[in-house]
Design a protein around this motif. Structure first.
Motif, PDB file in Angstrom:
ATOM      1  N   PRO A   3       0.822  -1.229   0.000  1.00 14.69           N
ATOM      2  CA  PRO A   3       0.000   0.000   0.000  1.00 14.69           C
ATOM      3  C   PRO A   3       0.847   1.266   0.000  1.00 14.69           C
ATOM      4  CG  PRO A   3      -0.688  -1.552   1.706  1.00 14.69           C
ATOM      5  CD  PRO A   3       0.573  -2.085   1.132  1.00 14.69           C
ATOM      6  N   THR A   4       2.055   1.185   0.528  1.00 11.38           N
ATOM      7  CA  THR A   4       2.854   2.402   0.629  1.00 11.38           C
ATOM      8  C   THR A   4       3.387   2.845  -0.735  1.00 11.38           C
ATOM      9  OG1 THR A   4       4.741   1.015   1.158  1.00 11.38           O
ATOM     10  CG2 THR A   4       3.647   2.100   2.995  1.00 11.38           C
ATOM     11  N   LEU A   7       2.197   6.074  -2.109  1.00 13.91           N
ATOM     12  CA  LEU A   7       2.392   7.301  -1.341  1.00 13.91           C
ATOM     13  C   LEU A   7       3.588   8.102  -1.839  1.00 13.91           C
ATOM     14  CD1 LEU A   7       1.858   5.735   2.159  1.00 13.91           C
ATOM     15  CD2 LEU A   7       0.189   6.692   0.594  1.00 13.91           C
ATOM     16  N   PRO A   8       3.540   9.401  -1.639  1.00 17.59           N
ATOM     17  CA  PRO A   8       4.684  10.221  -2.015  1.00 17.59           C
ATOM     18  C   PRO A   8       5.807   9.980  -1.020  1.00 17.59           C
ATOM     19  CG  PRO A   8       3.074  11.538  -0.867  1.00 17.59           C
ATOM     20  CD  PRO A   8       2.481  10.164  -1.002  1.00 17.59           C
ATOM     21  N   VAL A  12       9.875  12.730   2.987  1.00 20.42           N
ATOM     22  CA  VAL A  12       9.328  12.109   4.177  1.00 20.42           C
ATOM     23  C   VAL A  12      10.294  11.060   4.698  1.00 20.42           C
ATOM     24  CG1 VAL A  12       7.417  10.819   5.111  1.00 20.42           C
ATOM     25  CG2 VAL A  12       7.004  12.556   3.378  1.00 20.42           C
ATOM     26  N   LEU A  13      10.687  10.155   3.810  1.00 22.61           N
ATOM     27  CA  LEU A  13      11.722   9.198   4.206  1.00 22.61           C
ATOM     28  C   LEU A  13      13.071   9.756   3.795  1.00 22.61           C
ATOM     29  CD1 LEU A  13      10.490   5.576   3.428  1.00 22.61           C
ATOM     30  CD2 LEU A  13      11.239   6.505   5.592  1.00 22.61           C
TER      31      LEU A  13
END
Lengths: 309, 317
Positions: A3-4, A7-8, A12-13
């Motif tokens: 699911p990740t 994601l943008p 973030v990471l």
């Protein structure tokens, strides 16, 4: 595909723990949507709550009861008193013109019913979140203590406006149904048209809503002191009651000009021609001063508070 | 492995961290904690040992009365706004708005984060719900959730965005055995992606299963910290031999240099001599001892924990 994947991941990471400049930019650029998001969520929180619907329904009943009482149980007729702008002046006018039910209902609800509901919402604002444990999750999100306080205050003010408008709308409907509508005689003796009177009714509703700002700030401050929402609500409503008692003691007349309720009835001046603005402005100034003092106290308190719930 | 697991970086570092309530109740006393980046860090301690206060200070909810906290290179509580968007947390159980649905609850927490992108909010909320298996009940009011479902919703809120650090306080509390397994699998998966996980739990076998490092608190102080292996190594293994020839076995083991040799109902138990286990076993067999089972019992983390914090059951203050 996990699911990740959807994601943008930029910024973030971030590979290292340093704060990337991309983070800083998006932080500033989206200033408006940021507040809107939490504000929208706050309004949903206030107005989706069943308790809020119950209180607004209760406030909507005030004009109904007042209207029915005046229509079917009032024997005094339509004595046209010039008076000093108190509740009875409006009440006596209602049977002659339904629009006066708006003014009479607001005048009847302002001393206690409106402050009571505002006390509940304002007292619950921070204490309710603390009691439920959601305050810690909001702050870890991180909502930011100052930002959260601003949003909470805005939420309470929105409720003040909604509560006032609920009474006004209900009173307008009941007034139109039970009484004749037409040109509105002013307290100073002249008459104004329905259209202008409607504008004045809107101004009066805003003025009444603004009268509740000081109390909202007091409630917000009390709410930052405790984790028991009922205590904060009771204390805020208690402040209104104590103020009413102080107002009733003539020996304390030196204190009266400093009470936040002192110029509450000044909205009646909007039914004079020309409008004497002195008392209205004094009321607005007083509400602003109370909001500044208690808002600052709430801010100081929330910022140093240890969140242990 | 991402670069965030580079040697030398710490996801959490505290120096002399202290919290004093009132005049003389020290809840946390001079804590020097280092959580290596990329580790799954178990945080242990009896009830009332100061774990929760420590976690709240790490996250900027409680102001320390002494010492410093560095979370992902940001000083807390000053850097709350910059650091916390990269931290997911479950603190002392979940908390929700009962009259909002599960999805609305997550939506609110995501909106509370000023750095989260509102355009991807719905997708991220759905993804977080899916990760904890709540998709089917996402539209139900949180009030109607079971304890386990509330716990899952709490974990979902920590997973709204990809995080560099997860602080999970008792994450499997209230979950059924399947749920516990799922959450452990989830934690291992996140750790494998390079997320540092700070896990507080009473379930020592859970810590043993998923953690690489541990710290143990007692009475507001840090008793020990290090890898799980090093903590376990502090207590010695015990040799258990099941045999009908207990008397002869005692003699042989003593001759080999075993200490604290005791006979049990069905055999012998001893602190093993400094020999390889297979040599000990062979020596027993050569002496015509009928060995039914031969075990070198490794001490569990629980033994190590009790050895460190004492057997006492009463809540400490």
């Amino acid at each position: 595909m996990s699911p990740t994947d959807a994601l943008p991941k930029t910024g973030v990471l971030s590979p290292a723990f340093g704060h990337s400049t991309a983070d800083a930019e998006s932080f500033g650029a989206e200033r408006l949507p940021r507040l809107r998001g939490l504000m929208r969520s706050e309004l949903r929180l206030v107005f989706l709550r069943p308790r809020t619907a119950a209180m607004l329904g209760f406030l909507a009943l005030v004009p109904v009861l007042l209207g029915v009482a005046l229509r079917y149980f009032h024997d005094g007729g339509s004595s046209r008193g010039g008076g000093d702008g108190g509740t009875m002046d409006f009440v006596n006018q209602v049977t002659g013109n339904g629009l006066f039910l708006v003014f009479a209902s607001l005048a009847a609800a302002l001393p206690f019913f409106l402050p009571m509901t505002v006390g509940v919402v304002a007292g619950d604002s921070i204490a309710g979140e603390a009691h439920g444990g959601t305050l810690r999750y909001l702050l870890v999100a991180p909502a930011g203590r100052t930002r959260l306080l601003l949003v909470k205050f805005a939420g309470v003010l929105t409720f003040c406006l909604a509560a006032t408008l609920t009474i006004a709308m209900s009173a307008l409907a009941v007034g139109a149904a039970l009484f004749p509508m037409g040109d509105v005689p002013l307290l100073t003796g002249d008459s104004i048209s329905m259209v202008e009177a409607s504008w004045r009714a809107v101004l009066i509703a805003l003025c009444v809503a603004a009268s509740l700002v000081g109390l909202a700030a007091i409630g917000l401050f009390v709410s930052t002191l405790t984790t028991v929402p009922v205590a904060a609500m009771a204390t805020t409503v208690g402040v209104v009651i104590v103020t009413a008692i102080l107002t009733g003691i003539p020996q304390l007349s030196g204190l009266h000009p400093w009470l936040f309720t002192d110029a509450w009835m000044s909205f009646g001046d909007l039914l004079r021609d020309p409008i004497p603005t002195g008392e209205i402005l004094r009321n607005l100034g007083m509400q602003a001063a109370y909001a500044a003092v208690f808002g600052a106290a709430a801010w100081a308190r929330l910022n140093e508070r240890d969140i242990t719930t | 492995m991402t670069a965030s697991t580079a040697v030398g970086t710490a996801a959490i570092r505290t120096e002399g961290l202290s919290k004093r309530y009132g005049r003389d109740r020290l809840a946390v006393d001079g804590l020097d904690l280092t959580v290596p980046a990329g580790s799954v860090f178990g945080f242990l301690g009896p009830n009332g040992s100061g774990k929760t206060t420590t976690i709240r200070m790490l996250l900027g909810l409680i102001r320390p009365t002494g010492g410093t906290v560095t979370l992902l290179d940001g000083p807390m509580p000053r850097a709350v706004g910059q650091v916390l968007p990269r931290v997911g947390a479950l603190i002392e159980g979940p908390a929700h708005y009962g009259f909002l649905t599960g999805r609305q609850n997550l939506d609110r927490l995501d909106a509370a984060d000023p750095t989260s992108d509102p355009r991807t909010r719905n997708a991220r909320v759905d993804a977080a719900l899916a990760k904890v298996g709540l998709t089917a009940v996402a539209g139900r009011k949180a009030r109607a959730y079971s304890l386990g479902m509330k716990q899952r919703l709490g974990i979902a809120s920590a997973l709204l965005r990809p995080r560099d650090l997860l602080v999970l306080d008792e994450p499997t509390n209230g979950l059924d055995p399947q749920g516990m397994r799922e959450i452990r699998t989830l934690i291992r998966g996140l750790a494998a992606d390079g997320t540092t996980v700070f896990l507080s739990s009473h379930l020592l076998d859970e810590i043993e299963q998923v953690c690489t490092d541990v710290a143990v608190m007692s009475h507001g102080r840090l008793i020990t910290q290090g890898t799980v292996e090093s903590l376990r190594a502090g207590t010695r293994a015990r040799l258990l031999v099941t045999t009908p020839d207990a008397g002869a076995a005692v003699v042989v083991l003593r001759r080999l240099g075993a200490t604290d040799v005791v006979g049990t109902d069905d055999g012998v138990e001893a602190d093993p001599p400094a020999l390889e286990p297979d040599e000990i076993c062979a020596a027993l067999v050569r002496a015509d001892i009928r060995v039914r089972s031969f075990t070198l019992a490794r001490p569990s983390l629980e033994d190590a924990f009790v050895a460190l914090t004492g057997e006492g059951f009463d809540v400490t203050d």
